[in-house]
Design a protein around this motif. Sequence first.
Motif, PDB file in Angstrom:
ATOM      1  N   ASN A   1       0.826  -1.137   0.074  1.00  0.00           N
ATOM      2  CA  ASN A   1       0.036   0.279  -0.160  1.00  0.00           C
ATOM      3  C   ASN A   1       0.882   1.219   0.077  1.00  0.00           C
ATOM      4  O   ASN A   1       1.671   1.329   0.944  1.00  0.00           O
ATOM      5  CB  ASN A   1      -0.936  -0.017   1.444  1.00  0.00           C
ATOM      6  N   THR A   2       0.537   1.984  -0.913  1.00  0.00           N
ATOM      7  CA  THR A   2       1.531   3.427  -1.024  1.00  0.00           C
ATOM      8  C   THR A   2       0.646   4.609  -1.106  1.00  0.00           C
ATOM      9  O   THR A   2      -0.302   4.609  -1.907  1.00  0.00           O
ATOM     10  CB  THR A   2       2.359   3.150  -2.444  1.00  0.00           C
ATOM     11  N   ILE A   3       1.064   5.418  -0.406  1.00  0.00           N
ATOM     12  CA  ILE A   3       0.348   6.879  -0.330  1.00  0.00           C
ATOM     13  C   ILE A   3       1.307   7.991  -0.802  1.00  0.00           C
ATOM     14  O   ILE A   3       2.543   7.986  -0.357  1.00  0.00           O
ATOM     15  CB  ILE A   3      -0.380   7.053   1.066  1.00  0.00           C
ATOM     16  N   ASN A   4       1.072   8.829  -1.398  1.00  0.00           N
ATOM     17  CA  ASN A   4       1.820   9.929  -1.904  1.00  0.00           C
ATOM     18  C   ASN A   4       1.028  11.212  -1.703  1.00  0.00           C
ATOM     19  O   ASN A   4      -0.047  11.438  -2.159  1.00  0.00           O
ATOM     20  CB  ASN A   4       1.929   9.818  -3.547  1.00  0.00           C
ATOM     21  N   LEU A   5       1.693  12.267  -0.781  1.00  0.00           N
ATOM     22  CA  LEU A   5       1.295  13.421  -0.625  1.00  0.00           C
ATOM     23  C   LEU A   5       2.086  14.577  -1.190  1.00  0.00           C
ATOM     24  O   LEU A   5       3.240  14.495  -0.483  1.00  0.00           O
ATOM     25  CB  LEU A   5       0.818  13.797   1.007  1.00  0.00           C
ATOM     26  N   GLY A   6       1.589  15.273  -1.787  1.00  0.00           N
ATOM     27  CA  GLY A   6       2.648  16.493  -2.402  1.00  0.00           C
ATOM     28  C   GLY A   6       2.138  17.818  -2.775  1.00  0.00           C
ATOM     29  O   GLY A   6       0.907  17.948  -2.530  1.00  0.00           O
ATOM     30  N   LEU A   7       3.014  18.539  -3.069  1.00  0.00           N
ATOM     31  CA  LEU A   7       2.494  20.113  -3.573  1.00  0.00           C
ATOM     32  C   LEU A   7       3.364  20.183  -5.112  1.00  0.00           C
ATOM     33  O   LEU A   7       4.350  19.861  -5.131  1.00  0.00           O
ATOM     34  CB  LEU A   7       3.071  20.947  -2.719  1.00  0.00           C
ATOM     35  N   ARG A   8       2.311  20.769  -5.837  1.00  0.00           N
ATOM     36  CA  ARG A   8       2.927  21.122  -7.375  1.00  0.00           C
ATOM     37  C   ARG A   8       2.726  22.337  -7.721  1.00  0.00           C
ATOM     38  O   ARG A   8       1.827  23.122  -6.990  1.00  0.00           O
ATOM     39  CB  ARG A   8       1.861  20.199  -8.319  1.00  0.00           C
ATOM     40  N   ALA A   9       3.827  22.952  -8.143  1.00  0.00           N
ATOM     41  CA  ALA A   9       3.792  24.415  -8.452  1.00  0.00           C
ATOM     42  C   ALA A   9       3.921  24.526 -10.286  1.00  0.00           C
ATOM     43  O   ALA A   9       4.986  23.772 -10.792  1.00  0.00           O
ATOM     44  CB  ALA A   9       4.886  25.501  -7.767  1.00  0.00           C
ATOM     45  N   VAL A  10       3.446  25.337 -10.712  1.00  0.00           N
ATOM     46  CA  VAL A  10       3.624  25.339 -12.340  1.00  0.00           C
ATOM     47  C   VAL A  10       3.659  26.908 -12.763  1.00  0.00           C
ATOM     48  O   VAL A  10       3.095  27.798 -12.071  1.00  0.00           O
ATOM     49  CB  VAL A  10       2.598  24.691 -13.232  1.00  0.00           C
TER      50      VAL A  10
ATOM     51  N   MET B   1       7.431  22.224 -10.743  1.00  0.00           N
ATOM     52  CA  MET B   1       7.848  21.259  -9.893  1.00  0.00           C
ATOM     53  C   MET B   1       7.012  20.413  -8.936  1.00  0.00           C
ATOM     54  O   MET B   1       5.993  21.021  -8.569  1.00  0.00           O
ATOM     55  CB  MET B   1       9.129  21.990  -8.990  1.00  0.00           C
ATOM     56  N   ASP B   2       7.553  19.424  -8.594  1.00  0.00           N
ATOM     57  CA  ASP B   2       6.767  18.569  -7.523  1.00  0.00           C
ATOM     58  C   ASP B   2       7.520  18.319  -6.535  1.00  0.00           C
ATOM     59  O   ASP B   2       8.528  18.037  -6.300  1.00  0.00           O
ATOM     60  CB  ASP B   2       6.371  17.063  -8.308  1.00  0.00           C
ATOM     61  N   PHE B   3       6.951  18.648  -5.140  1.00  0.00           N
ATOM     62  CA  PHE B   3       7.479  18.069  -3.894  1.00  0.00           C
ATOM     63  C   PHE B   3       6.684  17.147  -3.197  1.00  0.00           C
ATOM     64  O   PHE B   3       5.443  17.599  -2.923  1.00  0.00           O
ATOM     65  CB  PHE B   3       7.896  19.513  -2.971  1.00  0.00           C
ATOM     66  N   TYR B   4       7.056  15.931  -2.890  1.00  0.00           N
ATOM     67  CA  TYR B   4       6.069  15.225  -2.354  1.00  0.00           C
ATOM     68  C   TYR B   4       6.796  14.226  -1.521  1.00  0.00           C
ATOM     69  O   TYR B   4       7.935  13.785  -1.433  1.00  0.00           O
ATOM     70  CB  TYR B   4       5.311  14.577  -3.383  1.00  0.00           C
ATOM     71  N   TYR B   5       5.864  13.490  -0.362  1.00  0.00           N
ATOM     72  CA  TYR B   5       6.217  12.617   0.579  1.00  0.00           C
ATOM     73  C   TYR B   5       5.469  11.503   0.085  1.00  0.00           C
ATOM     74  O   TYR B   5       4.257  11.411  -0.125  1.00  0.00           O
ATOM     75  CB  TYR B   5       5.586  12.877   1.887  1.00  0.00           C
ATOM     76  N   GLU B   6       6.339  10.247   0.164  1.00  0.00           N
ATOM     77  CA  GLU B   6       5.741   8.694  -0.112  1.00  0.00           C
ATOM     78  C   GLU B   6       5.868   7.964   0.917  1.00  0.00           C
ATOM     79  O   GLU B   6       7.093   7.930   1.610  1.00  0.00           O
ATOM     80  CB  GLU B   6       6.386   8.537  -1.262  1.00  0.00           C
ATOM     81  N   ARG B   7       4.841   7.064   1.287  1.00  0.00           N
ATOM     82  CA  ARG B   7       5.126   6.109   2.116  1.00  0.00           C
ATOM     83  C   ARG B   7       4.537   4.875   1.442  1.00  0.00           C
ATOM     84  O   ARG B   7       3.652   4.876   1.163  1.00  0.00           O
ATOM     85  CB  ARG B   7       4.232   6.305   3.621  1.00  0.00           C
ATOM     86  N   SER B   8       5.362   3.706   1.678  1.00  0.00           N
ATOM     87  CA  SER B   8       5.083   2.402   1.184  1.00  0.00           C
ATOM     88  C   SER B   8       4.968   1.248   2.280  1.00  0.00           C
ATOM     89  O   SER B   8       6.113   1.346   2.907  1.00  0.00           O
ATOM     90  CB  SER B   8       6.054   2.014   0.006  1.00  0.00           C
ATOM     91  N   ASP B   9       3.944   0.718   2.601  1.00  0.00           N
ATOM     92  CA  ASP B   9       3.839  -0.444   3.472  1.00  0.00           C
ATOM     93  C   ASP B   9       3.960  -1.751   2.682  1.00  0.00           C
ATOM     94  O   ASP B   9       2.866  -2.025   2.091  1.00  0.00           O
ATOM     95  CB  ASP B   9       2.541  -0.240   4.301  1.00  0.00           C
ATOM     96  N   THR B  10       4.588  -2.844   2.997  1.00  0.00           N
ATOM     97  CA  THR B  10       4.782  -3.979   2.356  1.00  0.00           C
ATOM     98  C   THR B  10       4.616  -5.143   3.385  1.00  0.00           C
ATOM     99  O   THR B  10       5.394  -5.219   4.319  1.00  0.00           O
ATOM    100  CB  THR B  10       6.114  -4.116   1.328  1.00  0.00           C
ATOM    101  N   LYS B  11       3.925  -6.015   3.160  1.00  0.00           N
ATOM    102  CA  LYS B  11       3.838  -7.231   3.912  1.00  0.00           C
ATOM    103  C   LYS B  11       3.837  -8.338   2.900  1.00  0.00           C
ATOM    104  O   LYS B  11       3.351  -8.537   1.802  1.00  0.00           O
ATOM    105  CB  LYS B  11       2.360  -7.413   4.671  1.00  0.00           C
ATOM    106  N   ARG B  12       4.764  -9.455   3.350  1.00  0.00           N
ATOM    107  CA  ARG B  12       5.085 -10.440   2.596  1.00  0.00           C
ATOM    108  C   ARG B  12       4.950 -11.737   3.582  1.00  0.00           C
ATOM    109  O   ARG B  12       5.230 -11.920   4.516  1.00  0.00           O
ATOM    110  CB  ARG B  12       6.603 -10.437   2.192  1.00  0.00           C
ATOM    111  N   GLN B  13       4.333 -12.939   2.941  1.00  0.00           N
ATOM    112  CA  GLN B  13       4.341 -14.005   3.555  1.00  0.00           C
ATOM    113  C   GLN B  13       4.513 -15.198   2.854  1.00  0.00           C
ATOM    114  O   GLN B  13       3.986 -15.119   1.452  1.00  0.00           O
ATOM    115  CB  GLN B  13       2.885 -14.319   4.144  1.00  0.00           C
ATOM    116  N   ARG B  14       5.203 -16.329   3.178  1.00  0.00           N
ATOM    117  CA  ARG B  14       5.352 -17.566   2.415  1.00  0.00           C
ATOM    118  C   ARG B  14       5.502 -18.935   3.236  1.00  0.00           C
ATOM    119  O   ARG B  14       5.766 -18.832   4.507  1.00  0.00           O
ATOM    120  CB  ARG B  14       6.446 -17.518   1.559  1.00  0.00           C
TER     121      ARG B  14
END
Length: 225
Positions: A153-162, A181-194
């Motif tokens: 699950n990935t969420i991206n929060l940012g600010l764009r200026a043009v 230009m884009d300035f953004y924060y990204e968070r990615s949560d990964t779960k693996r199981q085997r």
Amino acid sequence: MRVVKILLILLTASGVTFAQEQNFQFPKYALQFGVVDLLSFSPYYGNLISFKYHFNNHYALRVGLSGANQDTESDTKKYLTYSERPDSITTDTNVDVTTRQYGINLLLLKYFKPDKPIKFYVGAGPTVSYATSKSVTKKKESYLPGTSSEERNTINLGLRAVYGVEWFFHSQMSLNMDYGMDFYYERSDTKRQRDYYAPGEKTDYVRTSWTFSPVSLRLGLTVYF
């Protein structure tokens, strides 16, 4: 250079000289398309739709919406035969992948001297996107059967200026180019199981990042109504 060439071709092909009235007024609503190639278009921002609403001659709101849903499934069989053994090992692998992606980009635009034929503008606003993906791999008829899965699950929060320019070549259509230009924060949560190699093995990890990157120069066609 490619954008400039396409712009010149469109201007030449239109053969239209639009004489702007002195009391020019922006129409309120517009759809915006990105010029990918000559006679090839896509939404200006976002992959679903990009539209613009003018509050007045100086201020407008641009909205870009994105979305994608995809489900894929594949089956692969491999036959391994060893010279020292009369039999063979069959590996049957099934992979099921599901992806979802949604996003919105808002830009508040400020136009300077909108009464001029070429209208200069600047804009800024938030961008938000969310993506999720899940893959399940099943190994059957194998010397090491089992199931593995990964969910991200990935969420991206940012600010764009043009900043950019817009030119009307028709009373209801214009060409615009902008860069930013884009300035953004990204968070990615990964779960693996085997449950093979190490039965019941689980791995969870989080990745975060801050990114500052340019928005490529874009050529757009705006249709007002």
